[in-house]
Design an enzyme around this catalytic site. Structure first.
Site, mmCIF file in Angstrom:
data_model
loop_
_atom_site.group_PDB
_atom_site.id
_atom_site.type_symbol
_atom_site.label_atom_id
_atom_site.label_comp_id
_atom_site.label_asym_id
_atom_site.label_seq_id
_atom_site.Cartn_x
_atom_site.Cartn_y
_atom_site.Cartn_z
ATOM 1 N N THR A 46 -5.813 7.088 -5.108
ATOM 2 C CA THR A 46 -5.862 7.297 -3.655
ATOM 3 C C THR A 46 -4.960 8.455 -3.252
ATOM 4 O O THR A 46 -5.315 9.273 -2.399
ATOM 5 C CB THR A 46 -5.433 6.005 -2.931
ATOM 6 O OG1 THR A 46 -6.374 4.985 -3.283
ATOM 7 C CG2 THR A 46 -5.434 6.176 -1.425
ATOM 8 N N GLU A 89 0.832 -1.207 0.000
ATOM 9 C CA GLU A 89 0.000 0.000 0.000
ATOM 10 C C GLU A 89 0.868 1.258 0.000
ATOM 11 O O GLU A 89 0.556 2.244 -0.655
ATOM 12 C CB GLU A 89 -0.936 0.004 1.223
ATOM 13 C CG GLU A 89 -2.010 -1.075 1.182
ATOM 14 C CD GLU A 89 -3.009 -0.841 0.052
ATOM 15 O OE1 GLU A 89 -2.625 -1.113 -1.104
ATOM 16 O OE2 GLU A 89 -4.134 -0.418 0.312
#
Ligand code: HSE
Length: 298
Positions: free
Chosen positions: A181, A128
């Site tokens: 994101t 991530e």
């Protein structure tokens, strides 16, 4: 010597729980295979279902996770990875987390399971970090643990698995645009007024309690986000319309899935989910934006 896995899509935040709550989706996800090879190292030999993903092991999140695991647990074989993406990156459904979490799980199996589920989550968070610059745990923890999770603490990492009431159903619409994101985190407020913080943490408490007690009304009351949703909703075409129509049609609540653009609604029972599905479909059908609409048990 070989394992094939399903890495689920995930809905993070769940309105009030920014970066601290998430759940796994039953019906959408990636397929990944892991094979032991004589040649040491990590090789990604096939990526299908999505364009533009690098297969370089240090550039692909699955490779980043696999290399970190092999560094901590050296073995005398290598690992070949293939992945079929079941949905597109930048959807708000944890695409990078499916690859990272899937890699952590799959590699651990080939290594003989030296790592705990919590350790796997930490490895997956490296993926991530590579994907969006921040080692967020909500999507990866949901993908690895399954069901509903609460990230009670990041340092030290503490994941609490929450129960999922039997009748809880997801309806989600994925407008076919991409929201990164990283970009969606740049619009977040740096400071939060105390009043909003109180509302937010009270709702997290309400949601956790509602999940534990099967109290659908309490779940509905708690699916509120006064901090992140107002800052991000302009990134998502027709967000307010979809949310209002979903709630009018009987959804317990609706909000942005992760960093968007997917919008999720939670419903009590299949019948309600069908009504909400139809209402969202109606609301979006004349909007000239392609979309993918689906329901799932949680
Ligand atoms: N909690 C994250 C966010 C989810 O909303 O930015 C994306 O990984």
């Amino acid at each position: 010597n070989y394992i094939k896995i399903f890495a689920p899509a995930t809905v993070a935040n769940v309105s009030c729980g920014f970066d601290s709550m998430g759940f796994a989706v039953d019906t959408i996800g990636d397929e990944m295979t892991f094979t032991k090879t004589v040649k040491k190292g990590v090789k990604i030999t096939q990526i299908t279902g999505a364009n533009g993903l690098s297969s370089g092991p240090t550039k692909n999140v699955a490779g980043v996770v696999a290399l970190a695991m092999l560094k901590q647990h050296p073995v005398d074989f290598g690992i070949e990875i293939t992945m079929h993406k079941g949905y597109s990156p930048g959807s708000g459904l944890g695409s990078s987390a499916a690859s990272s979490g899937g890699a952590a799980f799959g590699v651990n199996e080939l290594l003989g399971k030296p790592f705990s589920t919590l350790e796997l989550t930490k490895f997956a968070m490296l993926g991530e970090e590579a994907a969006c610059g921040t080692p967020i745990a909500d999507n990866v923890a949901a993908a690895i643990f399954g069901g509903f999770v609460l990230i009670r603490s990041y340092e030290p990492l503490d994941i609490v698995k929450l129960p999922v009431p039997d009748e809880l159903q997801l309806v989600a619409i994925h407008p076919q645009i991409e929201v990164k994101t990283k970009d969606a985190r740049e619009v977040l407020p740096e400071n939060v007024p105390l009043k909003d913080a109180i509302t937010q943490w009270a709702n997290v408490g309400g949601l956790v309690s509602g999940l534990h007690t099967n109290d659908y009304q309490l779940i509905a009351n708690s699916l509120t986000d006064v901090i992140v949703e107002p800052a991000r909703k302009h990134l998502i075409p027709h967000f307010d319309l979809v949310k209002n129509e979903a709630i009018k049609a009987g959804a317990l609540g609706a909000g942005i899935s992760g960093s968007g653009p997917t919008i999720f609604a939670l419903c009590k029972g299949k019948k309600s989910a069908t009504n909400v599905y139809k209402a969202i479909q109606n609301a979006y059908s004349d909007k000239n934006i392609d979309f993918n609409l689906f329901t799932s048990k949680i």
